[in-house]
Design an enzyme around this catalytic site. Structure first.
Site, short mmCIF file in Angstrom:
data_model
loop_
_atom_site.label_atom_id
_atom_site.label_comp_id
_atom_site.label_asym_id
_atom_site.label_seq_id
_atom_site.Cartn_x
_atom_site.Cartn_y
_atom_site.Cartn_z
CG HIS A 176 1.51 3.78 -7.12
ND1 HIS A 176 2.87 3.67 -7.38
CD2 HIS A 176 1.42 4.66 -6.09
CE1 HIS A 176 3.54 4.42 -6.53
NE2 HIS A 176 2.68 5.05 -5.74
N GLY B 149 -3.30 12.05 -21.56
CA GLY B 149 -4.68 12.56 -21.59
C GLY B 149 -5.61 11.45 -21.15
CB SER C 273 -10.20 3.54 -12.31
OG SER C 273 -9.03 3.87 -13.00
CG ASP D 58 -1.86 1.15 1.27
OD1 ASP D 58 -1.63 2.13 0.52
OD2 ASP D 58 -2.84 1.08 2.03
CG ASP E 153 -9.38 2.40 -23.30
OD1 ASP E 153 -8.33 2.14 -22.66
OD2 ASP E 153 -9.70 1.77 -24.33
CB SER F 26 -2.49 19.11 -5.47
OG SER F 26 -3.77 19.65 -5.46
CB THR F 27 -0.89 14.22 -6.27
OG1 THR F 27 -1.73 13.75 -7.33
CG2 THR F 27 -1.71 14.31 -5.00
CE1 TYR G 240 -4.52 11.45 -11.07
CE2 TYR G 240 -5.13 13.21 -12.56
CZ TYR G 240 -4.56 11.98 -12.35
OH TYR G 240 -4.02 11.28 -13.41
P1 NDP Z 1 -6.06 2.48 -12.42
O1 NDP Z 1 -7.02 3.04 -11.43
O2 NDP Z 1 -6.56 1.58 -13.48
O3 NDP Z 1 -4.87 1.74 -11.67
C1 NDP Z 1 -4.35 2.26 -10.51
C2 NDP Z 1 -3.41 1.22 -9.94
O4 NDP Z 1 -2.89 1.72 -8.70
C3 NDP Z 1 -4.08 -0.10 -9.66
O5 NDP Z 1 -3.20 -1.15 -9.98
C4 NDP Z 1 -4.33 -0.06 -8.15
O6 NDP Z 1 -4.34 -1.38 -7.67
C5 NDP Z 1 -3.12 0.73 -7.68
N1 NDP Z 1 -3.33 1.39 -6.40
C6 NDP Z 1 -4.41 2.11 -6.00
N2 NDP Z 1 -4.23 2.55 -4.74
C7 NDP Z 1 -3.02 2.10 -4.34
C8 NDP Z 1 -2.29 2.19 -3.13
N3 NDP Z 1 -2.76 2.87 -2.08
N4 NDP Z 1 -1.09 1.58 -3.04
C9 NDP Z 1 -0.60 0.87 -4.10
N5 NDP Z 1 -1.24 0.76 -5.28
C10 NDP Z 1 -2.45 1.35 -5.39
O7 NDP Z 1 -5.31 3.76 -13.05
P2 NDP Z 1 -4.92 4.08 -14.56
O8 NDP Z 1 -4.35 2.88 -15.18
O9 NDP Z 1 -6.06 4.77 -15.19
O10 NDP Z 1 -3.77 5.18 -14.33
C11 NDP Z 1 -2.41 4.80 -14.29
C12 NDP Z 1 -1.56 6.06 -14.27
O11 NDP Z 1 -1.85 6.85 -15.43
C13 NDP Z 1 -1.79 6.96 -13.06
O12 NDP Z 1 -0.57 7.50 -12.63
C14 NDP Z 1 -2.68 8.05 -13.62
O13 NDP Z 1 -2.57 9.27 -12.91
C15 NDP Z 1 -2.14 8.17 -15.03
N6 NDP Z 1 -3.12 8.77 -15.92
C16 NDP Z 1 -4.24 8.07 -16.28
C17 NDP Z 1 -5.20 8.66 -17.07
C18 NDP Z 1 -6.42 7.94 -17.50
O14 NDP Z 1 -7.29 8.58 -18.14
N7 NDP Z 1 -6.57 6.65 -17.22
C19 NDP Z 1 -5.06 10.06 -17.54
C20 NDP Z 1 -3.84 10.69 -17.10
C21 NDP Z 1 -2.91 10.06 -16.33
P3 NDP Z 1 -4.94 -1.88 -6.28
O15 NDP Z 1 -6.35 -1.38 -6.22
O16 NDP Z 1 -4.84 -3.37 -6.41
O17 NDP Z 1 -4.06 -1.35 -5.22
#
Ligand code: NDP
Length: 282
Positions: free
Chosen positions: A114, A210, A216, A86, A213, A179-180, A177
């Site tokens: 993540h 951007g 989440s 985590d 698909d 901010s981070t 988001y």
């Molecule tokens: P998802 O929500 O599909 O995946 C997020 C991942 O992070 C999962 O594997 C989840 O797994 C893990 N996760 C969540 N909380 C925690 C935690 N506390 N500790 C460890 N792992 C954690 O995200 P996306 O694939 O959509 O996004 C991936 C990246 O791309 C991110 O950095 C996002 O900001 C960036 N991005 C995505 C966009 C989009 O439109 N999809 C747009 C712009 C950027 P689990 O629940 O098993 O922990």
């Protein structure tokens, strides 16, 4: 016309300057991918597997990680291991890097991807949520990068930081988001200068995405944003190629480059486009 010509020239220059990608360079490469139980991280794990890499993946859900590692092995990964963690805790970011270093005997790629769960909604004054979100989305990134740096230095390795258009250009409904992601861009932008000045072996790639698909993302924006979402598998491949060719930045899809270019040229236009791209009726 001048503006459009400048954007085109800039975009073509970025594409044209891209070094060629040798898939063989990833055979046997030692890779840690975070957030790999779903979405873009999961797709990156599958691509690395097809290239014959040795992979450690992490996220919180152990059962899903196990399924992803099994699929990685069936796709051709030389090694595929998982460790649950985590990233909002103090200890798990170090624990995960140490596991990867030990099981793979070092690292060639650290892919930080993540994100913690956050709401797609107007800012409601919840300061504690912003403080919490900084832990998985920012502090764990810098902690893991620092922990992996000596090994990456030895292997002439790469750090890949998955950020967002939200780190370059603020968007409504995503204040915590944004901010981070801005913090990530600031920190890793500075670190990349410092590594270059120290003539470090380590490259950094900052990824600006951007709308992609993933389940989440689509669930979060459904009914509010109508911008087309680009495929996660293609985004994942572009990220991997950017890291493997040691490029400083990736803009995916193309419009993120244009938006970033425009934001400082004529902010009123960008602001108008951003605010009117959302379905919101006060
Ligand atoms: P998802 O929500 O599909 O995946 C997020 C991942 O992070 C999962 O594997 C989840 O797994 C893990 N996760 C969540 N909380 C925690 C935690 N506390 N500790 C460890 N792992 C954690 O995200 P996306 O694939 O959509 O996004 C991936 C990246 O791309 C991110 O950095 C996002 O900001 C960036 N991005 C995505 C966009 C989009 O439109 N999809 C747009 C712009 C950027 P689990 O629940 O098993 O922990």
């Amino acid at each position: 016309k001048i503006v459009i010509a400048s954007i085109c020239v800039g975009y073509v220059a970025v594409k044209w300057n891209r070094p060629s990608f040798d898939p063989e360079s990833l055979r046997g490469a030692r890779v840690l991918v975070t957030g790999a139980s779903s979405g873009i991280g999961e797709q990156m794990a599958y691509h690395y597997a097809r290239f014959g890499a040795q992979i450690v993946i992490t996220a919180r859900r152990e059962k899903v990680l196990q399924q992803v590692t099994e699929k990685c092995l069936s796709l051709g990964a030389q090694k595929a291991l998982f460790i649950s963690g985590d990233m909002s805790t103090e200890s798990d970011p170090d624990k995960v890097v140490d596991f990867a270093l030990e099981k793979l005997g070092g690292l060639d790629y650290l892919v930080l991807n993540h994100i913690g769960v956050t709401r797609f909604a107007m800012w409601d004054g919840d300061v504690d949520h912003v403080k919490w979100l900084m832990k998985p989305n920012f502090f764990s990134y810098i902690q893991m990068a620092w922990r992996a740096l000596p090994s990456l230095e030895k292997s002439k390795g790469s750090m890949v930081i998955v950020s967002s258009m939200a780190g370059k250009l603020s968007n409504p409904f995503t204040a915590p988001y944004c901010s981070t992601k801005s913090a990530l861009n600031g920190f890793f932008g500075a670190l990349s200068h410092e590594l270059a000045m120290k003539k470090s072996n380590v490259s950094t790639s900052l990824i600006t995405l951007g709308l992609i698909d993933t389940e989440s993302a689509l669930n979060a924006v459904r009914g509010i944003i109508t911008t087309p979402a680009y495929p996660a598998t293609e985004a994942a491949l572009n990220i991997i190629v950017t890291g493997a060719t040691r490029q400083l930045e990736l803009y995916y899809p193309w419009y993120t480059y244009v938006m970033n270019f425009f934001k400082d040229w004529y902010p009123p236009l960008t602001n108008h486009l951003i605010q009117n791209a959302l379905n919101y009726d006060p």
